[in-house]
Write a protein that holds these residues in place. Structure first.
Motif, PDB file in Angstrom:
ATOM      1  N   SER A   1       0.853  -0.810   0.012  1.00  0.00           N
ATOM      2  CA  SER A   1      -0.031  -0.144  -0.091  1.00  0.00           C
ATOM      3  C   SER A   1       1.146   1.706   0.221  1.00  0.00           C
ATOM      4  O   SER A   1       0.466   1.950  -0.767  1.00  0.00           O
ATOM      5  CB  SER A   1      -1.158  -0.160   1.213  1.00  0.00           C
ATOM      6  N   ARG A   2       2.027   0.830   0.614  1.00  0.00           N
ATOM      7  CA  ARG A   2       2.510   2.710   0.723  1.00  0.00           C
ATOM      8  C   ARG A   2       3.216   2.762  -0.714  1.00  0.00           C
ATOM      9  O   ARG A   2       3.372   3.477  -0.928  1.00  0.00           O
ATOM     10  CB  ARG A   2       3.800   2.280   1.185  1.00  0.00           C
TER      11      ARG A   2
ATOM     12  N   ASP B   1       2.355   1.379  -3.358  1.00  0.00           N
ATOM     13  CA  ASP B   1       0.798   1.717  -3.894  1.00  0.00           C
ATOM     14  C   ASP B   1       0.469   3.660  -4.034  1.00  0.00           C
ATOM     15  O   ASP B   1       0.295   4.195  -4.807  1.00  0.00           O
ATOM     16  CB  ASP B   1       0.214   0.966  -4.110  1.00  0.00           C
ATOM     17  N   ARG B   2       1.165   3.793  -2.739  1.00  0.00           N
ATOM     18  CA  ARG B   2       0.544   4.880  -2.817  1.00  0.00           C
ATOM     19  C   ARG B   2       1.855   6.094  -3.639  1.00  0.00           C
ATOM     20  O   ARG B   2       1.196   7.458  -3.861  1.00  0.00           O
ATOM     21  CB  ARG B   2       0.454   5.751  -1.539  1.00  0.00           C
ATOM     22  N   VAL B   3       2.907   6.403  -3.407  1.00  0.00           N
ATOM     23  CA  VAL B   3       3.664   7.010  -4.203  1.00  0.00           C
ATOM     24  C   VAL B   3       3.463   6.432  -5.507  1.00  0.00           C
ATOM     25  O   VAL B   3       4.296   7.885  -6.187  1.00  0.00           O
ATOM     26  CB  VAL B   3       5.234   6.009  -3.305  1.00  0.00           C
ATOM     27  N   LEU B   4       3.764   5.448  -6.510  1.00  0.00           N
ATOM     28  CA  LEU B   4       3.556   5.539  -7.814  1.00  0.00           C
ATOM     29  C   LEU B   4       1.928   6.022  -8.291  1.00  0.00           C
ATOM     30  O   LEU B   4       2.148   6.726  -9.221  1.00  0.00           O
ATOM     31  CB  LEU B   4       3.794   3.877  -7.593  1.00  0.00           C
ATOM     32  N   GLY B   5       1.247   6.216  -6.617  1.00  0.00           N
ATOM     33  CA  GLY B   5      -0.624   6.275  -7.477  1.00  0.00           C
ATOM     34  C   GLY B   5      -0.884   5.565  -8.919  1.00  0.00           C
ATOM     35  O   GLY B   5      -0.607   4.459  -9.656  1.00  0.00           O
ATOM     36  N   PRO B   6      -1.119   6.099 -10.091  1.00  0.00           N
ATOM     37  CA  PRO B   6      -1.652   5.506 -10.968  1.00  0.00           C
ATOM     38  C   PRO B   6      -0.779   5.106 -12.261  1.00  0.00           C
ATOM     39  O   PRO B   6      -0.811   3.934 -13.068  1.00  0.00           O
ATOM     40  CB  PRO B   6      -2.593   6.675 -12.353  1.00  0.00           C
ATOM     41  N   ARG B   7       0.644   5.778 -12.181  1.00  0.00           N
ATOM     42  CA  ARG B   7       1.468   5.250 -12.775  1.00  0.00           C
ATOM     43  C   ARG B   7       2.273   3.723 -12.165  1.00  0.00           C
ATOM     44  O   ARG B   7       2.953   2.986 -13.252  1.00  0.00           O
ATOM     45  CB  ARG B   7       2.976   5.601 -12.643  1.00  0.00           C
ATOM     46  N   GLY B   8       1.700   3.198 -11.380  1.00  0.00           N
ATOM     47  CA  GLY B   8       2.044   2.110 -11.077  1.00  0.00           C
ATOM     48  C   GLY B   8       1.837   0.997 -11.874  1.00  0.00           C
ATOM     49  O   GLY B   8       2.733   0.026 -11.925  1.00  0.00           O
ATOM     50  N   ARG B   9       0.257   0.621 -12.540  1.00  0.00           N
ATOM     51  CA  ARG B   9       0.402  -0.162 -13.748  1.00  0.00           C
ATOM     52  C   ARG B   9       1.373  -0.131 -14.004  1.00  0.00           C
ATOM     53  O   ARG B   9       1.972  -1.083 -15.289  1.00  0.00           O
ATOM     54  CB  ARG B   9      -1.164  -0.179 -13.584  1.00  0.00           C
ATOM     55  N   ALA B  10       1.152   0.821 -15.323  1.00  0.00           N
ATOM     56  CA  ALA B  10       2.066   1.128 -16.054  1.00  0.00           C
ATOM     57  C   ALA B  10       3.891   0.508 -16.022  1.00  0.00           C
ATOM     58  O   ALA B  10       4.319  -0.152 -16.772  1.00  0.00           O
ATOM     59  CB  ALA B  10       2.471   2.908 -16.997  1.00  0.00           C
ATOM     60  N   LEU B  11       4.277   0.663 -14.443  1.00  0.00           N
ATOM     61  CA  LEU B  11       5.066   0.418 -14.499  1.00  0.00           C
ATOM     62  C   LEU B  11       5.384  -1.421 -14.707  1.00  0.00           C
ATOM     63  O   LEU B  11       7.032  -1.836 -14.801  1.00  0.00           O
ATOM     64  CB  LEU B  11       5.988   0.869 -12.804  1.00  0.00           C
ATOM     65  N   ILE B  12       4.115  -1.742 -13.602  1.00  0.00           N
ATOM     66  CA  ILE B  12       4.606  -3.054 -13.977  1.00  0.00           C
ATOM     67  C   ILE B  12       4.339  -3.527 -14.954  1.00  0.00           C
ATOM     68  O   ILE B  12       5.068  -4.264 -15.810  1.00  0.00           O
ATOM     69  CB  ILE B  12       3.260  -3.855 -13.310  1.00  0.00           C
ATOM     70  N   ASP B  13       3.418  -2.942 -15.814  1.00  0.00           N
ATOM     71  CA  ASP B  13       3.735  -3.932 -17.699  1.00  0.00           C
ATOM     72  C   ASP B  13       5.499  -3.209 -18.010  1.00  0.00           C
ATOM     73  O   ASP B  13       5.599  -4.337 -18.638  1.00  0.00           O
ATOM     74  CB  ASP B  13       2.672  -2.869 -18.002  1.00  0.00           C
ATOM     75  N   LEU B  14       6.268  -2.078 -17.514  1.00  0.00           N
ATOM     76  CA  LEU B  14       7.299  -1.895 -18.511  1.00  0.00           C
ATOM     77  C   LEU B  14       8.260  -3.081 -18.190  1.00  0.00           C
ATOM     78  O   LEU B  14       8.783  -3.389 -18.820  1.00  0.00           O
ATOM     79  CB  LEU B  14       7.190  -0.955 -18.020  1.00  0.00           C
TER      80      LEU B  14
END
Length: 135
Positions: free
Chosen positions: A111-112, A114-127
């Protein structure tokens, strides 16, 4: 020499060390590192895998995986058995209990992040998945 372009590998390694520290600190009360936790999670999903199958699933070299497994075996969280020439690895009941105890700690660390990455988290995982598959 180009001093203006950052080294992708170096940046990923620094970010990885930072995240590893965060997760390790979160899991410390459970007596696990994030690497050990990930192995327990993988074993929970897999059906009595060989050491090679577990190494492939967790992207470890077999020797590195074995070093990570040794304290888990010593503590009775994981057990191994010989299956012909292959070594099989299994999550024990105490290992499952350790995983269940550690899960809320991992979720809090997650969760920590996720809060830092925000909506960019999913894009980072995909990348990162693309990098793993293509490089």
């Amino acid at each position: 020499m180009d001093h203006g372009q950052p080294c992708v590998c170096g940046r990923l390694r620094r970010a990885s060390r930072t995240l590893t520290r965060l997760y390790d600190q979160a899991l410390e009360p459970a007596g696990l590192t994030v690497t050990q936790f990930a192995i327990l999670r993988s074993l929970n999903r897999m059906d009595n895998p060989t050491l090679g199958e577990l190494a492939e699933e967790t992207a470890h070299e077999k020797s590195g995986l074995w070093r990570t497994l040794r304290p888990l075996i010593r503590d009775g969280l994981v057990e191994t058995s010989a299956d012909g020439r292959a070594q099989r690895v299994k999550l024990t009941d105490p290992g499952m209990m350790a995983l269940v105890r550690a899960m809320p700690m991992w979720r809090e660390a997650q969760s920590r992040v996720d809060r830092v990455l925000g909506p960019r988290g999913r894009a980072l995982i995909d990348l990162l998945s693309d990098v793993e598959a293509r490089v």
